[in-house]
Design an enzyme around this catalytic site. Structure first.
Site, PDB file in Angstrom:
ATOM      1  N   LYS A   1       0.861  -1.193   0.000  1.00 38.77           N
ATOM      2  CA  LYS A   1       0.000   0.000   0.000  1.00 38.77           C
ATOM      3  C   LYS A   1       0.894   1.238   0.000  1.00 38.77           C
ATOM      4  O   LYS A   1       1.490   1.592   1.007  1.00 38.77           O
ATOM      5  CB  LYS A   1      -0.919   0.031   1.235  1.00 38.77           C
ATOM      6  CG  LYS A   1      -2.005   1.079   1.066  1.00 38.77           C
ATOM      7  CD  LYS A   1      -2.494   1.696   2.338  1.00 38.77           C
ATOM      8  CE  LYS A   1      -1.608   2.732   2.930  1.00 38.77           C
ATOM      9  NZ  LYS A   1      -1.486   4.000   2.152  1.00 38.77           N
TER      10      LYS A   1
ATOM     11  N   GLU B   1      11.267   1.614   9.288  1.00 35.07           N
ATOM     12  CA  GLU B   1      12.232   2.656   8.886  1.00 35.07           C
ATOM     13  C   GLU B   1      11.546   3.989   9.160  1.00 35.07           C
ATOM     14  O   GLU B   1      10.580   4.326   8.482  1.00 35.07           O
ATOM     15  CB  GLU B   1      12.537   2.551   7.383  1.00 35.07           C
ATOM     16  CG  GLU B   1      13.257   1.291   6.973  1.00 35.07           C
ATOM     17  CD  GLU B   1      14.763   1.379   7.158  1.00 35.07           C
ATOM     18  OE1 GLU B   1      15.249   2.419   7.665  1.00 35.07           O
ATOM     19  OE2 GLU B   1      15.438   0.408   6.818  1.00 35.07           O
TER      20      GLU B   1
ATOM     21  N   CYS C   1      14.199  11.347   4.677  1.00 39.89           N
ATOM     22  CA  CYS C   1      14.409  11.058   6.103  1.00 39.89           C
ATOM     23  C   CYS C   1      15.881  11.257   6.497  1.00 39.89           C
ATOM     24  O   CYS C   1      16.179  11.466   7.660  1.00 39.89           O
ATOM     25  CB  CYS C   1      13.966   9.644   6.414  1.00 39.89           C
ATOM     26  SG  CYS C   1      14.820   8.440   5.383  1.00 39.89           S
TER      27      CYS C   1
ATOM     28  N   GLU D   1      11.559  16.387  13.870  1.00 37.30           N
ATOM     29  CA  GLU D   1      11.744  16.291  12.419  1.00 37.30           C
ATOM     30  C   GLU D   1      10.874  17.345  11.734  1.00 37.30           C
ATOM     31  O   GLU D   1       9.678  17.416  11.977  1.00 37.30           O
ATOM     32  CB  GLU D   1      11.319  14.891  11.957  1.00 37.30           C
ATOM     33  CG  GLU D   1      11.571  14.650  10.496  1.00 37.30           C
ATOM     34  CD  GLU D   1      11.171  13.236  10.065  1.00 37.30           C
ATOM     35  OE1 GLU D   1      10.092  12.771  10.450  1.00 37.30           O
ATOM     36  OE2 GLU D   1      11.959  12.609   9.337  1.00 37.30           O
TER      37      GLU D   1
HETATM   38  P1  NAD Z   1       3.128   8.372   7.552  1.00 37.19           P
HETATM   39  O1  NAD Z   1       3.557   7.587   8.735  1.00 37.19           O
HETATM   40  O2  NAD Z   1       2.073   9.404   7.724  1.00 37.19           O
HETATM   41  O3  NAD Z   1       2.597   7.423   6.389  1.00 37.19           O
HETATM   42  C1  NAD Z   1       3.400   6.395   5.863  1.00 37.19           C
HETATM   43  C2  NAD Z   1       2.516   5.317   5.289  1.00 37.19           C
HETATM   44  O4  NAD Z   1       1.790   4.707   6.354  1.00 37.19           O
HETATM   45  C3  NAD Z   1       1.469   5.814   4.292  1.00 37.19           C
HETATM   46  O5  NAD Z   1       1.318   4.877   3.256  1.00 37.19           O
HETATM   47  C4  NAD Z   1       0.219   5.888   5.143  1.00 37.19           C
HETATM   48  O6  NAD Z   1      -0.973   5.788   4.403  1.00 37.19           O
HETATM   49  C5  NAD Z   1       0.413   4.684   6.036  1.00 37.19           C
HETATM   50  N1  NAD Z   1      -0.344   4.712   7.294  1.00 37.19           N
HETATM   51  C6  NAD Z   1      -0.748   5.788   8.002  1.00 37.19           C
HETATM   52  N2  NAD Z   1      -1.436   5.381   9.098  1.00 37.19           N
HETATM   53  C7  NAD Z   1      -1.444   4.023   9.082  1.00 37.19           C
HETATM   54  C8  NAD Z   1      -2.005   3.030   9.937  1.00 37.19           C
HETATM   55  N3  NAD Z   1      -2.668   3.353  11.042  1.00 37.19           N
HETATM   56  N4  NAD Z   1      -1.823   1.735   9.614  1.00 37.19           N
HETATM   57  C9  NAD Z   1      -1.127   1.386   8.501  1.00 37.19           C
HETATM   58  N5  NAD Z   1      -0.607   2.285   7.648  1.00 37.19           N
HETATM   59  C10 NAD Z   1      -0.747   3.594   7.937  1.00 37.19           C
HETATM   60  O7  NAD Z   1       4.463   8.995   6.957  1.00 37.19           O
HETATM   61  P2  NAD Z   1       4.589   9.984   5.717  1.00 37.19           P
HETATM   62  O8  NAD Z   1       4.143  11.339   6.190  1.00 37.19           O
HETATM   63  O9  NAD Z   1       3.961   9.374   4.531  1.00 37.19           O
HETATM   64  O10 NAD Z   1       6.168   9.978   5.464  1.00 37.19           O
HETATM   65  C11 NAD Z   1       7.039  10.834   6.089  1.00 37.19           C
HETATM   66  C12 NAD Z   1       7.752  10.121   7.229  1.00 37.19           C
HETATM   67  O11 NAD Z   1       8.417   8.964   6.736  1.00 37.19           O
HETATM   68  C13 NAD Z   1       8.836  10.975   7.843  1.00 37.19           C
HETATM   69  O12 NAD Z   1       8.794  10.823   9.241  1.00 37.19           O
HETATM   70  C14 NAD Z   1      10.117  10.379   7.271  1.00 37.19           C
HETATM   71  O13 NAD Z   1      11.266  10.601   8.050  1.00 37.19           O
HETATM   72  C15 NAD Z   1       9.765   8.938   7.214  1.00 37.19           C
HETATM   73  N6  NAD Z   1      10.638   8.241   6.277  1.00 37.19           N
HETATM   74  C16 NAD Z   1      11.581   7.360   6.743  1.00 37.19           C
HETATM   75  C17 NAD Z   1      12.450   6.716   5.869  1.00 37.19           C
HETATM   76  C18 NAD Z   1      13.513   5.754   6.349  1.00 37.19           C
HETATM   77  O14 NAD Z   1      14.024   4.975   5.529  1.00 37.19           O
HETATM   78  N7  NAD Z   1      13.869   5.749   7.607  1.00 37.19           N
HETATM   79  C19 NAD Z   1      12.350   6.980   4.506  1.00 37.19           C
HETATM   80  C20 NAD Z   1      11.402   7.878   4.070  1.00 37.19           C
HETATM   81  C21 NAD Z   1      10.534   8.493   4.956  1.00 37.19           C
END
Ligand code: NAD
Length: 462
Positions: A181, A256, A290, A394
């Site tokens: 997803k 991650e 990130c 962040e």
């Molecule tokens: P997010 O946590 O809001 O969403 C990430 C994904 O999780 C999306 O697909 C979202 O629809 C899904 N999601 C949200 N709630 C959920 C739930 N309750 N159950 C299952 N899935 C759910 O994050 P974002 O805003 O999309 O991305 C930004 C964040 O991602 C930042 O904190 C960034 O640092 C982090 N990030 C980390 C890495 C890494 O490799 N460490 C890489 C890229 C981004």
């Protein structure tokens, strides 16, 4: 032939289940961040669609997992070939969906997406296992690696295809089947990739993609009893919810998460190279990586001269229409996110920090068509205390803070003084110092005199 974006009307995506595109009768609006306009309708899938996808993946598992690594590898390489043949189509689509420049997507996101398939296709051919001997009992003990079953993969919006393929590739190369997803804000390139599956020879049900929001589709996927393995990239808050959902089943879980990454710059660094790279590490992809540098600690003896040169270089980092090759940055992902990032700059100001360039200092000169997009110039702040929210949380935007330090111990303490520990960068020509810092910094990944160099053999990479 990959369908590309029809500029005139809304693009309507469909789920990809059991090798077929399946329409959904509920949709979410997806915005083009460069114009602020809705341009795409993404399926608002729920438990029913997830159930169908998990069933398709379960059905495909026995046959796929019994293939040899060579047979699976061939298919992954073919998928990589097909993505590489269409780099520009994918780059333009990623840019429109996410707001990043086409140049960045063409040079980073899409080539790395293809490389994810190539790397794991090759790596499964070289798996070996160690054994331990118990000669006195006549025993050899060894570990066997086996596919687990259906993997549930959840990815974020900042590097959409890049991070999604980084999950799909190792999972299917190892013989698992997947239900993925992508973020509801950036689903288009995943949908385009589904159009390549049949031609690549991916059997129906091996890769299933269900589009939708986290609370509906994501939650149904991670909580599904027949999904024993979950891999998630996203925010810490969401990771906590997912961990709770997986706990009752004791699922295998990979997370991650976010970062607040320091760059530690010693006086003996090659300043020219350091400034050029640190501007890139702070602002690339609108700061929405990130691993982006968010706190820059500079040894006091060079602090003033670093700050002046760094601000001058940041001012040259151009922000504007993502399709214009002369721009370094495009638009941020959403209006809400832009407001959030701006609020950190306002907070820094209210706490007595100095905003040297960017937000509220420099005006962007945007074409008329982009006037309603979510743009923010590269912003450099100094004079904020280490305990401030600006230095602790962040921001995930084109904002970085600069601050001086006096000793190596102080640099370590400052670098480690946040709840995150994702990545760090150290700048020094002293090899001993670099190794000492790398060991003492509590980060999963420490780069020395570089940034975003990628080696997929390491446990945490870019
Ligand atoms: P997010 O946590 O809001 O969403 C990430 C994904 O999780 C999306 O697909 C979202 O629809 C899904 N999601 C949200 N709630 C959920 C739930 N309750 N159950 C299952 N899935 C759910 O994050 P974002 O805003 O999309 O991305 C930004 C964040 O991602 C930042 O904190 C960034 O640092 C982090 N990030 C980390 C890495 C890494 O490799 N460490 C890489 C890229 C981004």
């Amino acid at each position: 032939m990959v369908k590309t974006l029809d500029q005139g009307s809304h693009l309507v995506l469909e789920n990809f289940i059991g090798g077929e595109f399946v329409p959904c009768d509920r949709h979410i609006d997806s915005y083009d961040p460069s114009t602020g306009e809705v341009y795409c309708k993404v399926p608002d899938s729920g438990p029913e669609e997830v159930e169908a996808a998990v069933n398709a993946a379960k059905k495909a598992f026995p046959e796929w997992s019994s293939r040899s690594p060579e047979q699976r590898a061939q298919i992954l390489h073919k998928l990589a070939d097909l993505i590489e043949e269409r780099v520009l189509d994918f780059a333009q689509a990623e840019s429109r969906d996410q707001g990043k420049t086409v140049t960045f997507a063409r040079n980073v996101d899409i080539p790395r997406s293809a490389y994810n398939f190539r790397f794991f296709a090759s790596s499964v051919l070289h798996h070996t296992t160690e054994c331990s001997q118990m000669d006195h009992l006549g025993c050899l003990n060894y570990t066997v690696r086996c596919p687990v079953g259906v993997a549930g993969l959840i990815s974020p919006w900042n590097l959409p295809l890049y991070l999604l393929t980084w999950k799909i590739a190792p999972a299917i190369a190892s013989g698992n089947t997947v239900v993925a997803k992508p973020s509801e804000m950036t689903s288009v390139t995943a949908w385009m990739m589904c159009q390549l599956m049949q031609k690549a020879g991916v059997p129906p049900g091996v890769v299933n993609i269900v589009f939708g929001t986290g609370p509906r589709a994501g939650d149904a996927l991670v909580g599904h009893p027949d999904v024993p393995l979950v891999s998630f990239t996203g925010s810490t808050l969401t990771a906590q919810k997912i961990t709770e959902r997986c706990a009752p089943y004791c699922k295998k879980l990979s997370l991650e998460l976010g970062g607040k990454n320091p760059a530690i710059i010693f006086a003996d660094a090659d300043l020219e190279q350091c400034i050029e790279t640190t501007v890139r590490s702070s602002f690339s992809n609108q700061g929405e990586i990130c691993l982006c540098t968010s706190r820059i600690y500079v040894e006091r003896s060079i602090y003033q001269s670093f700050l002046e040169k760094f601000v001058a270089a940041a001012r040259k980092w151009k922000t504007g229409a993502p399709s214009d090759d002369s721009n370094n940055n495009g638009a941020l992902i959403s209006k809400e996110h832009l407001e959030k990032v701006r609020s950190f700059v306002a907070l820094a100001r209210s706490e007595g920090g100095t905003v040297h360039c960017g937000e509220g200092v420099d005006q962007l000169d945007l074409p008329e068509a982009n006037a309603k997009g979510y743009y923010m110039p590269a912003t450099v702040i100094s004079g904020v205390s280490d305990s401030s929210k600006v230095m602790q949380e962040e921001i995930f935007g084109p904002v970085t803070c600069v601050s001086p330090f006096d000793t190596e111990d102080e640099a370590v303490a400052k670098g480690n003084g946040v709840r995150y520990g994702l990545a760090a960068t150290v700048w020094s020509r002293d090899v001993g110092k670099v190794h000492r810092m790398a060991k003492r910094l509590q980060a999963g990944l420490v780069w020395a005199n570089c940034w975003m160099v990628r080696d997929l053999n390491l446990p945490l990479v870019a």
